[in-house]
Design an enzyme around this catalytic site. Structure first.
Site, PDB file in Angstrom:
ATOM      1  N   ASP A  62       0.887  -1.169   0.000  1.00 41.49           N
ATOM      2  CA  ASP A  62       0.000   0.000   0.000  1.00 41.49           C
ATOM      3  C   ASP A  62       0.922   1.215   0.000  1.00 41.49           C
ATOM      4  O   ASP A  62       1.622   1.465   0.986  1.00 41.49           O
ATOM      5  CB  ASP A  62      -0.890  -0.016   1.250  1.00 41.49           C
ATOM      6  N   SER A 142      -0.045  13.573 -14.504  1.00 41.13           N
ATOM      7  CA  SER A 142      -1.210  13.545 -15.387  1.00 41.13           C
ATOM      8  C   SER A 142      -1.218  14.853 -16.161  1.00 41.13           C
ATOM      9  O   SER A 142      -0.696  15.874 -15.682  1.00 41.13           O
ATOM     10  CB  SER A 142      -2.493  13.453 -14.564  1.00 41.13           C
ATOM     11  N   TYR A 155      -7.987  15.701  -7.632  1.00 37.84           N
ATOM     12  CA  TYR A 155      -7.091  14.821  -8.407  1.00 37.84           C
ATOM     13  C   TYR A 155      -6.037  15.649  -9.141  1.00 37.84           C
ATOM     14  O   TYR A 155      -4.839  15.358  -9.069  1.00 37.84           O
ATOM     15  CB  TYR A 155      -7.908  13.994  -9.408  1.00 37.84           C
ATOM     16  N   LYS A 159      -1.879  15.687  -8.642  1.00 43.22           N
ATOM     17  CA  LYS A 159      -0.905  15.443  -9.709  1.00 43.22           C
ATOM     18  C   LYS A 159      -0.035  16.685  -9.946  1.00 43.22           C
ATOM     19  O   LYS A 159       1.118  16.574 -10.379  1.00 43.22           O
ATOM     20  CB  LYS A 159      -1.619  15.010 -10.998  1.00 43.22           C
TER      21      LYS A 159
HETATM   22  N1  LIG Z   1      -5.931   6.201 -16.965  1.00 46.74           N
HETATM   23  C1  LIG Z   1      -5.920   7.534 -17.032  1.00 46.74           C
HETATM   24  O1  LIG Z   1      -6.800   8.177 -17.640  1.00 46.74           O
HETATM   25  C2  LIG Z   1      -4.778   8.284 -16.387  1.00 46.74           C
HETATM   26  C3  LIG Z   1      -4.402   9.529 -16.931  1.00 46.74           C
HETATM   27  C4  LIG Z   1      -3.344  10.219 -16.335  1.00 46.74           C
HETATM   28  C5  LIG Z   1      -2.685   9.683 -15.239  1.00 46.74           C
HETATM   29  N2  LIG Z   1      -3.085   8.485 -14.728  1.00 46.74           N
HETATM   30  C6  LIG Z   1      -2.342   7.949 -13.576  1.00 46.74           C
HETATM   31  O2  LIG Z   1      -1.704   6.760 -13.977  1.00 46.74           O
HETATM   32  C7  LIG Z   1      -1.443   5.948 -12.855  1.00 46.74           C
HETATM   33  C8  LIG Z   1      -1.836   4.533 -13.152  1.00 46.74           C
HETATM   34  O3  LIG Z   1      -3.233   4.476 -13.345  1.00 46.74           O
HETATM   35  P1  LIG Z   1      -3.925   3.524 -14.410  1.00 46.74           P
HETATM   36  O4  LIG Z   1      -4.576   4.397 -15.412  1.00 46.74           O
HETATM   37  O5  LIG Z   1      -3.013   2.467 -14.880  1.00 46.74           O
HETATM   38  O6  LIG Z   1      -5.128   2.946 -13.501  1.00 46.74           O
HETATM   39  P2  LIG Z   1      -5.379   1.483 -12.920  1.00 46.74           P
HETATM   40  O7  LIG Z   1      -6.507   1.654 -11.965  1.00 46.74           O
HETATM   41  O8  LIG Z   1      -5.545   0.515 -14.046  1.00 46.74           O
HETATM   42  O9  LIG Z   1      -4.046   1.127 -12.131  1.00 46.74           O
HETATM   43  C9  LIG Z   1      -3.712   1.713 -10.908  1.00 46.74           C
HETATM   44  C10 LIG Z   1      -3.116   0.651  -9.996  1.00 46.74           C
HETATM   45  O10 LIG Z   1      -2.763   1.293  -8.754  1.00 46.74           O
HETATM   46  C11 LIG Z   1      -3.123   0.405  -7.713  1.00 46.74           C
HETATM   47  N3  LIG Z   1      -3.305   1.137  -6.465  1.00 46.74           N
HETATM   48  C12 LIG Z   1      -4.324   1.969  -6.118  1.00 46.74           C
HETATM   49  N4  LIG Z   1      -4.152   2.398  -4.850  1.00 46.74           N
HETATM   50  C13 LIG Z   1      -3.006   1.837  -4.392  1.00 46.74           C
HETATM   51  C14 LIG Z   1      -2.310   1.893  -3.172  1.00 46.74           C
HETATM   52  N5  LIG Z   1      -2.750   2.609  -2.127  1.00 46.74           N
HETATM   53  N6  LIG Z   1      -1.145   1.200  -3.059  1.00 46.74           N
HETATM   54  C15 LIG Z   1      -0.683   0.452  -4.089  1.00 46.74           C
HETATM   55  N7  LIG Z   1      -1.326   0.344  -5.273  1.00 46.74           N
HETATM   56  C16 LIG Z   1      -2.462   1.035  -5.415  1.00 46.74           C
HETATM   57  C17 LIG Z   1      -4.408  -0.276  -8.177  1.00 46.74           C
HETATM   58  O11 LIG Z   1      -4.634  -1.491  -7.476  1.00 46.74           O
HETATM   59  C18 LIG Z   1      -4.135  -0.463  -9.661  1.00 46.74           C
HETATM   60  O12 LIG Z   1      -3.551  -1.731  -9.928  1.00 46.74           O
HETATM   61  C19 LIG Z   1      -2.186   6.596 -11.686  1.00 46.74           C
HETATM   62  O13 LIG Z   1      -1.277   7.345 -10.906  1.00 46.74           O
HETATM   63  C20 LIG Z   1      -3.170   7.521 -12.386  1.00 46.74           C
HETATM   64  O14 LIG Z   1      -3.536   8.614 -11.576  1.00 46.74           O
HETATM   65  C21 LIG Z   1      -4.112   7.761 -15.284  1.00 46.74           C
END
Ligand SMILES: NC(=O)c1ccc[n+]([C@@H]2O[C@H](COP(=O)([O-])OP(=O)(O)OC[C@H]3O[C@@H](n4cnc5c(N)ncnc54)[C@H](O)[C@@H]3O)[C@@H](O)[C@H]2O)c1
Length: 252
Positions: A62, A142, A155, A159
């Protein structure tokens, strides 16, 4: 890009950008710690890597918890002999909401997950980089850090903090030959879409989102993985403090 022999941790490696990143680094020779709060998902990523001939171990972490982050770094050191690359990717959004209607619980969850994680990572990964005489950190921010929108204020601000920490750390840690960069992705249909409620967008709104992107598509996880790998590679050895937009030109 060659990561032969490099030891790397990817947080949030069970899904989306993190899973794609862990697989890409492993395919290019890195030894990967696939870390996630979702252990089954992290083990699944490590299994896929192993079956493809790569090296990976999974750990439940975590990223909000000091002891979990410390154990994760210790695992990389004990299994792979040190730590060369730290990817702070785990993160989440919140349901679209006006900030004055958002709960304190959601605010704390988003800030602790997205920003405190970087603090713990610095606390435990940086001493290993210093021992090694070099190291690379890549943070997942992001496009919202640079182009915030309504209904995602907390959010976007979390970021924004990641982006500012990235640049400040780049300046602070350069004396140890440690580089710190970030990627700023546009929306991608990963698990993140479920946490934010974007998965239930009507088709017309989804089409509108895509039309607003000059390259006419949303982000694919491999776009982010490729960008992280480049920033972590020796080819980027003079790049630090970079906030790399991975957005199909949306930010132009
Ligand atoms: N998908 C989008 O639109 C997008 C755009 C810009 C940035 N992001 C960022 O990209 C990163 C990855 O997101 P994603 O899109 O792959 O989403 P996702 O939900 O597919 O993956 C995120 C992962 O983080 C894990 N997670 C969440 N809370 C946690 C914690 N407390 N400790 C450990 N693991 C934890 C989840 O279990 C999941 O496997 C994030 O930081 C997100 O904010 C996503």
């Amino acid at each position: 890009m060659n990561f032969e022999g490099k030891s790397i941790i990817v947080t949030g490696a069970a899904s989306g950008f993190g899973a794609a990143t862990a697989k890409l680094f492993a395919a290019n020779g890195a030894k990967v710690v696939a870390s996630d709060i979702n252990l089954i998902g992290a083990e699944n990523t490590a299994d896929i890597i192993g079956k493809a001939g790569g090296t990976a171990i999974a750990i439940q972490t975590d990223v909000r918890q000091s002891s979990d982050m410390e154990n994760m770094v210790k695992l990389a050191v004990s299994e792979f002999g040190g730590l060369n690359i730290m990817v702070n990717n785990a993160g989440l959004g919140h349901k679209s909401a006006l900030m004055h209607e958002m709960s304190e619980e959601d605010y704390d969850l988003v800030f602790n997950t997205n920003t405190k994680s970087v603090f713990w990572s610095v606390k435990y990964a940086v001493p290993e980089f210093i021992k090694a005489g070099n190291g690379v950190m890549v943070n997942v921010a992001s496009i919202g850090a640079k182009r915030p929108r309504p209904l995602g204020v907390a959010y976007n601000a979390s970021k924004g903090a990641v982006a500012t920490m990235t640049r400040a750390l780049a300046s602070e840690l350069a004396r140890y030959k440690i580089r710190v960069n970030a990627v700023c992705p546009l929306a991608s249909e990963t698990g993140f879409f479920k946490t934010t409620g974007l998965d239930t967008l009507p088709d017309a709104l989804r089409e509108k989102m895509i039309k607003e992107v000059p390259l006419r598509r949303l982000t694919d996880p491999i776009d982010v993985a490729n960008s992280i790998a480049f920033l972590a590679s020796d080819q980027a050895s003079f790049l630090t403090g970079i906030l790399l937009d991975v957005d199909g030109g949306k930010g132009i």
